[in-house]
Write an enzyme that holds these catalytic residues in place. Sequence first.
Site, PDB file in Angstrom:
ATOM      1  N   SER A   1       0.920  -1.177   0.056  1.00 20.84           N
ATOM      2  CA  SER A   1      -0.032  -0.020  -0.050  1.00 20.84           C
ATOM      3  C   SER A   1       0.901   1.368   0.024  1.00 20.84           C
ATOM      4  CB  SER A   1      -0.887  -0.056   1.454  1.00 20.84           C
ATOM      5  OG  SER A   1      -0.009  -0.066   2.367  1.00 20.84           O
TER       6      SER A   1
ATOM      7  N   ASP B   1      -3.264   8.320   7.458  1.00 21.99           N
ATOM      8  CA  ASP B   1      -4.215   7.340   8.124  1.00 21.99           C
ATOM      9  C   ASP B   1      -3.337   6.694   9.318  1.00 21.99           C
ATOM     10  OD1 ASP B   1      -2.823   5.491   6.721  1.00 21.99           O
ATOM     11  OD2 ASP B   1      -4.127   4.940   5.423  1.00 21.99           O
TER      12      ASP B   1
ATOM     13  N   HIS C   1      -0.228   5.010   6.892  1.00 20.21           N
ATOM     14  CA  HIS C   1       0.681   5.746   5.523  1.00 20.21           C
ATOM     15  C   HIS C   1       0.854   7.255   6.038  1.00 20.21           C
ATOM     16  CE1 HIS C   1      -1.791   2.320   4.147  1.00 20.21           C
ATOM     17  NE2 HIS C   1      -0.740   1.922   3.929  1.00 20.21           N
TER      18      HIS C   1
END
Length: 366
Positions: free
Chosen positions: A42, A340, A343
């Site tokens: 991610s 978040d 990240h």
Amino acid sequence: MEMEAKTKPWLVLSLFLLAANCMQQCVHGKPRVSCLFIFGDSFSDNGNNNNRATNAKSNYSPYGIDFSRGPTGRFTNGQTEADITAARLGFRNSIPPYANTSGSDIMEGVNYASAASGIRPETGSQRICIPILTHATTQGDIISLEEQIQNHRDIYNRVVKKLGGSNKAKKYLSKCLYYMRTGTNDYYGNYFLPQVFSTSRDFTTDQYAQDLVRRYSRYLKTLHDKYGARKFLVFDLGRIGCTPYARATYARSRRCAEEVNDAALTFDRNLKSELERLNTNNLSADAKFMFVNTTTKLDTDPTSLGFTVVDTPCCPTQLNLSCIENGRPCRNRDQYVHWDGIHQTQAANEITADTTTDAINCLLIS
Ligand SMILES: *[C@@H]1O[C@H](CO)[C@@H](O)[C@H](O)[C@H]1NC(C)=O
Ligand SMILES: *[C@@H]1O[C@H](CO)[C@@H](O)[C@H](O)[C@H]1NC(C)=O
Ligand SMILES: *[C@@H]1O[C@H](CO)[C@@H](O)[C@H](O)[C@H]1NC(C)=O
Ligand SMILES: *[C@@H]1O[C@H](CO)[C@@H](O)[C@H](O)[C@H]1NC(C)=O
């Protein structure tokens, strides 16, 4: 005086070389490498999971709030670190996700990264549902590193067709940059998820790191041996015990989860020495594996860079992890390290990209 006289010619020469280098590379706006292939999770995903049966997605608001195209499947408010690095290398267009290369030039590279994926094939693939542990539920249909490399075989075959032969394809692909950033989910979503996986019972952290690095090394060798890859940028994990998610989930406080940091550092040390081994082993004359240590002032002295919030995400999160859909994020996003629970914000990604850029300079010079 004498010192000055001695150092000056050297200084002049290096300034001259720097200028010459820049005239070649910067003035015409040509990318410093003509192609970039991105593998990972991610941190780099730019939409590959959007149409898959998984909850590891971010193609909804407020993700992308500062991105020109809005929510795209990038796990940040703006550009990922890979986006920033690609732009600094001179790429005008962002590297397309493998899931949608239509309308893009694959000769400039492809991004295979898939959120929740890792080095071990089972990482992120669980479909079981454990109440409370949303992180552990239905990650499902993500793309493991092994599958990402299979997807690269598909792209390789397209390059072979385009250039008319595997020798020409390999020659072309040997000049590309291979950006490898994965492994975090083998910890968050596997070793430190004993409710789902038994790896923490089957391996010590040392054995686990060795297992991961052995697998990783095999994948790097496949890219090298079969598809002509030569210039590798391989990222560490860094201090993954200090994300808001890790603090809340493992340390159950605002402090970093040192147990997670230690396990990650064991992986990083093993990875670094494996890359040194690959470099001295002469896989081929021009193969080069560059280790990227992402620990920077962001970790050690964030306030000196203008970051005032290090332990709290900018967006409201579910389970300290991903942004709640349509939740209202903080306004001063340049002062938050984390977007978040896991990240970084684009502002923090720009700092990490400085480190990456330095590593690329070394890789391309040598
Ligand atoms: C695929 O990429 C093209 C070019 O970037 C874009 O115009 C198109 O909307 C994308 N399609 C999907 C389904 O994401
Ligand atoms: C990465 O850099 C940090 C900070 O300088 C250092 O503590 C760490 O040991 C480095 N990691 C490796 C694997 O060398
Ligand atoms: C690797 O190759 C270089 C140059 O081709 C050579 O100088 C060196 O001795 C080789 N090292 C090994 C371990 O074969
Ligand atoms: C983690 O989530 C819990 C429950 O939503 C919340 O009370 C806590 O403040 C969060 N911790 C952090 C560090 O964000």
